[in-house]
Design an enzyme around this catalytic site. Structure first.
Site, mmCIF file in Angstrom:
data_model
loop_
_atom_site.group_PDB
_atom_site.id
_atom_site.type_symbol
_atom_site.label_atom_id
_atom_site.label_comp_id
_atom_site.label_asym_id
_atom_site.label_seq_id
_atom_site.Cartn_x
_atom_site.Cartn_y
_atom_site.Cartn_z
ATOM 1 C CG ASP A 136 7.082 -9.653 -42.649
ATOM 2 O OD1 ASP A 136 6.084 -10.379 -43.030
ATOM 3 O OD2 ASP A 136 6.872 -8.497 -42.401
ATOM 4 C CE LYS A 196 5.037 -11.082 -39.319
ATOM 5 N NZ LYS A 196 4.847 -11.671 -40.854
HETATM 6 P P1 NDP Z 1 10.552 -7.132 -48.627
HETATM 7 O O1 NDP Z 1 11.172 -6.146 -47.667
HETATM 8 O O2 NDP Z 1 11.442 -8.022 -49.252
HETATM 9 O O3 NDP Z 1 9.822 -6.131 -49.638
HETATM 10 C C1 NDP Z 1 8.862 -5.156 -49.179
HETATM 11 C C2 NDP Z 1 8.701 -4.177 -50.515
HETATM 12 O O4 NDP Z 1 7.585 -3.321 -50.355
HETATM 13 C C3 NDP Z 1 9.957 -3.220 -50.645
HETATM 14 O O5 NDP Z 1 10.201 -3.014 -51.985
HETATM 15 C C4 NDP Z 1 9.517 -1.804 -50.048
HETATM 16 O O6 NDP Z 1 10.272 -0.786 -50.715
HETATM 17 C C5 NDP Z 1 8.089 -1.850 -50.407
HETATM 18 N N1 NDP Z 1 7.329 -1.170 -49.471
HETATM 19 C C6 NDP Z 1 7.145 -1.052 -48.110
HETATM 20 N N2 NDP Z 1 6.504 -0.050 -47.687
HETATM 21 C C7 NDP Z 1 6.139 0.495 -48.552
HETATM 22 C C8 NDP Z 1 5.334 1.499 -49.088
HETATM 23 N N3 NDP Z 1 4.581 2.106 -47.790
HETATM 24 N N4 NDP Z 1 4.875 1.949 -50.426
HETATM 25 C C9 NDP Z 1 5.469 1.522 -51.384
HETATM 26 N N5 NDP Z 1 6.195 0.424 -51.275
HETATM 27 C C10 NDP Z 1 6.662 -0.016 -49.784
HETATM 28 O O7 NDP Z 1 9.352 -7.640 -47.942
HETATM 29 P P2 NDP Z 1 8.055 -8.786 -48.399
HETATM 30 O O8 NDP Z 1 8.394 -8.885 -49.908
HETATM 31 O O9 NDP Z 1 8.921 -10.102 -47.714
HETATM 32 O O10 NDP Z 1 6.989 -8.619 -47.695
HETATM 33 C C11 NDP Z 1 6.065 -7.703 -48.273
HETATM 34 C C12 NDP Z 1 4.687 -8.161 -47.666
HETATM 35 O O11 NDP Z 1 4.341 -9.444 -47.913
HETATM 36 C C13 NDP Z 1 4.479 -7.536 -46.149
HETATM 37 O O12 NDP Z 1 3.268 -7.285 -46.020
HETATM 38 C C14 NDP Z 1 4.627 -8.911 -45.647
HETATM 39 O O13 NDP Z 1 4.191 -9.084 -44.292
HETATM 40 C C15 NDP Z 1 3.963 -9.897 -46.561
HETATM 41 N N6 NDP Z 1 4.389 -11.369 -46.412
HETATM 42 C C16 NDP Z 1 5.528 -11.644 -46.681
HETATM 43 C C17 NDP Z 1 5.979 -13.246 -46.714
HETATM 44 C C18 NDP Z 1 7.185 -13.727 -47.175
HETATM 45 O O14 NDP Z 1 7.403 -14.859 -47.362
HETATM 46 N N7 NDP Z 1 8.275 -12.812 -47.417
HETATM 47 C C19 NDP Z 1 4.898 -14.110 -46.486
HETATM 48 C C20 NDP Z 1 3.522 -13.647 -46.104
HETATM 49 C C21 NDP Z 1 3.296 -11.931 -46.299
HETATM 50 P P3 NDP Z 1 11.431 -0.043 -49.611
HETATM 51 O O15 NDP Z 1 12.638 -1.262 -49.852
HETATM 52 O O16 NDP Z 1 11.624 1.083 -50.219
HETATM 53 O O17 NDP Z 1 11.154 -0.079 -48.226
#
Ligand code: NDP
Length: 450
Positions: A165, A125
């Site tokens: 991520d 990572k």
């Molecule tokens: P993105 O950056 O695309 O989206 C993250 C989302 O979560 C955004 O809408 C963000 O809002 C919101 N968010 C972040 N922190 C908070 C918080 N404290 N409270 C509320 N909302 C929050 O990331 P991903 O969708 O790619 O990743 C999301 C999760 O999934 C992570 O834990 C990541 O490690 C996991 N993951 C992702 C993978 C992938 O293929 N993308 C694979 C496996 C796991 P804002 O924009 O306002 O910050």
């Protein structure tokens, strides 16, 4: 004191300043004891002491110039955790909260997740404490190039293959791929999550969210139930959340919430995925924009949430999909979900539930899909992208999606069979951890102390 507890105590002394890393290790180690008791070789070869330490953790300066001509400095990292079963594989996170402890937690989880997929990929990572929010397109490009100016020395298509991520999507992967190619003169599958124009795989964008729903379906079917017709709550509004909502609709369920770090949307008629994509993927705007575009949708800012809680979990539902970030669902949230009759929690984000929330779900006996099993569809499809790059092929969407379904089914079967083997049929935390661990541990033993 058991072997696992002993190792955990040592880690607490050594890494007291890395609480989320300790939380992730504790969750895994405390479920491994039955497997350690069954086979003393793991203690003999000191596998726990070895597996908790990254093989290598690289930390570097990233300097770049912003649009005002000012020099900016960030910290970049790559944690190459474990390569026993394949090249390091795991995403890059760009977020101001990124530090070594967070990346060690994510890298450690990645070892077991990747092993569970049944594919030949090790765990890693990386990322940086760079905040893409509010940056211009050109600033994001300059940062990605500066980040790759150091990272390129440490990665390669058979060495370490990063992906996206939080804060790293197709745009950022594209800029980093371009810079890697320029620095090395090599056109290789060194990053996944690429645009399909230059080696990306169809269905990679959708894979984590879709895979999470496939996993939840398997859990519900194993109890003679299904997601069809169920009201679902989803947190997050990024890559994982969007495609989780999309797949829920496709299988006849109804997602009614999404949230970002500033507030949540409750749309009683169901989240309009096309509007969500427009707001988050095209306009990169706040969810207030969704409320502007969908009359009837209710926006609640985080300042109106109950203290220390995420309001998403208070919306009555039958299934919940945490898809935002770590520790976004605590014990209080878990109690509210259970009291409202939630039957299924399937984790799209990494470690979204606190340890006491996990215990509450396990004790209640509902379907609970831990992240390392439920969200493994993203990395699995990344490996399918690597396979397509290596063989110079490009598979159609249906082929990749069918393989993804098969892999999620395999992960569910492997976790639930292992849980049964250890007499705890529905405990997929135990099943996933032990199944993921044994393969890596056995490979480490076979490869010797090196
Ligand atoms: P993105 O950056 O695309 O989206 C993250 C989302 O979560 C955004 O809408 C963000 O809002 C919101 N968010 C972040 N922190 C908070 C918080 N404290 N409270 C509320 N909302 C929050 O990331 P991903 O969708 O790619 O990743 C999301 C999760 O999934 C992570 O834990 C990541 O490690 C996991 N993951 C992702 C993978 C992938 O293929 N993308 C694979 C496996 C796991 P804002 O924009 O306002 O910050």
């Amino acid at each position: 004191m058991s072997y696992a507890q002993n190792v955990m105590e040592g880690l607490k002394q050594k890494y007291a300043s890395e609480p989320v890393f300790l939380q992730a290790v504790q969750e895994v180690l405390m479920t491994l004891q039955p497997a350690l008791d069954k086979d003393p070789k793991y203690q003999k070869y000191k596998i726990l002491e070895r597996i908790v330490e990254p093989e290598r953790a690289i930390s570097f300066r990233v300097e770049w110039v912003d649009d005002k001509g000012e020099i900016q400095v960030n910290r970049g990292y790559r944690v190459q955790y474990n390569s026993a079963i394949g090249p390091y594989k795991g995403g890059l996170r760009f977020h101001p909260s990124v530090n070594l402890g967070i990346l060690k937690f994510l890298g450690f989880e990645q070892i077991f997740k990747n092993s569970l997929t049944g594919l030949a990929i090790g765990g890693g990572k990386g990322g940086a404490d760079f905040d893409p929010k509010g940056k211009s397109e050109v600033e994001v490009m300059r940062f990605c190039q500066a980040f790759m100016n150091e990272l390129f020395r440490h990665i390669g298509d058979t060495i370490d293959v990063p992906a996206g991520d939080i804060g790293v999507g197709g745009r950022e992967v594209g800029y980093m791929f371009g810079q890697y190619k320029k620095l090395t003169k090599s056109y290789e599958g060194v990053l996944t999550g690429k645009n399909v124009l230059f080696g990306g795989s169809l269905a990679r964008t959708e894979a984590t969210g879709y895979g999470n729903v496939y996993f939840a379906q398997s859990m519900m079917e194993s109890r003679g139930d299904s997601l069809e017709g169920k009201t679902c709550v989803v947190s997050g509004a990024g890559n994982v959340a969007i495609y989780c909502c999309e797949k829920l609709w496709q299988i006849g369920a109804k997602p009614v919430t999404v949230c970002d770090s500033r507030g949540m949307i409750y749309d009683a008629d169901g989240i309009k995925v096309d509007v969500l994509k427009q707001v988050k993927e095209v306009e990169r705007a706040s969810l207030t924009r969704y409320a502007e575009l969908v009359p009837g949708a209710k926006y609640t800012p985080v300042t109106d949430y109950p203290a220390g809680r995420n309001a998403v979990w208070s919306v009555p539902c039958e299934a919940a999909f945490p898809c935002a970030t770590q520790n976004e669902l605590n014990l209080e949230d878990a109690k509210v979900l259970l009291a409202n009759g939630c039957k299924c929690v399937s984790e799209g984000a990494n470690m979204p539930s606190t340890l006491d929330a996990v215990h509450a779900f396990l004790e209640a006996g509902i379907c609970y899909g831990p992240a390392k099993a439920a969200n493994a569809g993203g990395v699995a499809t990344s490996q399918l992208e690597m396979a397509q790059n290596a063989s110079m092929q490009a598979w159609d969407f249906e082929t990749v999606d069918n393989k993804l379904r098969g892999i999620m089914k395999h992960i569910f079967t492997s976790a639930s069979e292992t849980a049964k083997e250890f007499g705890n049929a529905h405990n997929l935390v135990l099943g996933a951890n032990i199944a993921g661990f044994r393969k890596v541990a056995d490979a480490m033993i076979a490869q010797g102390v090196c």
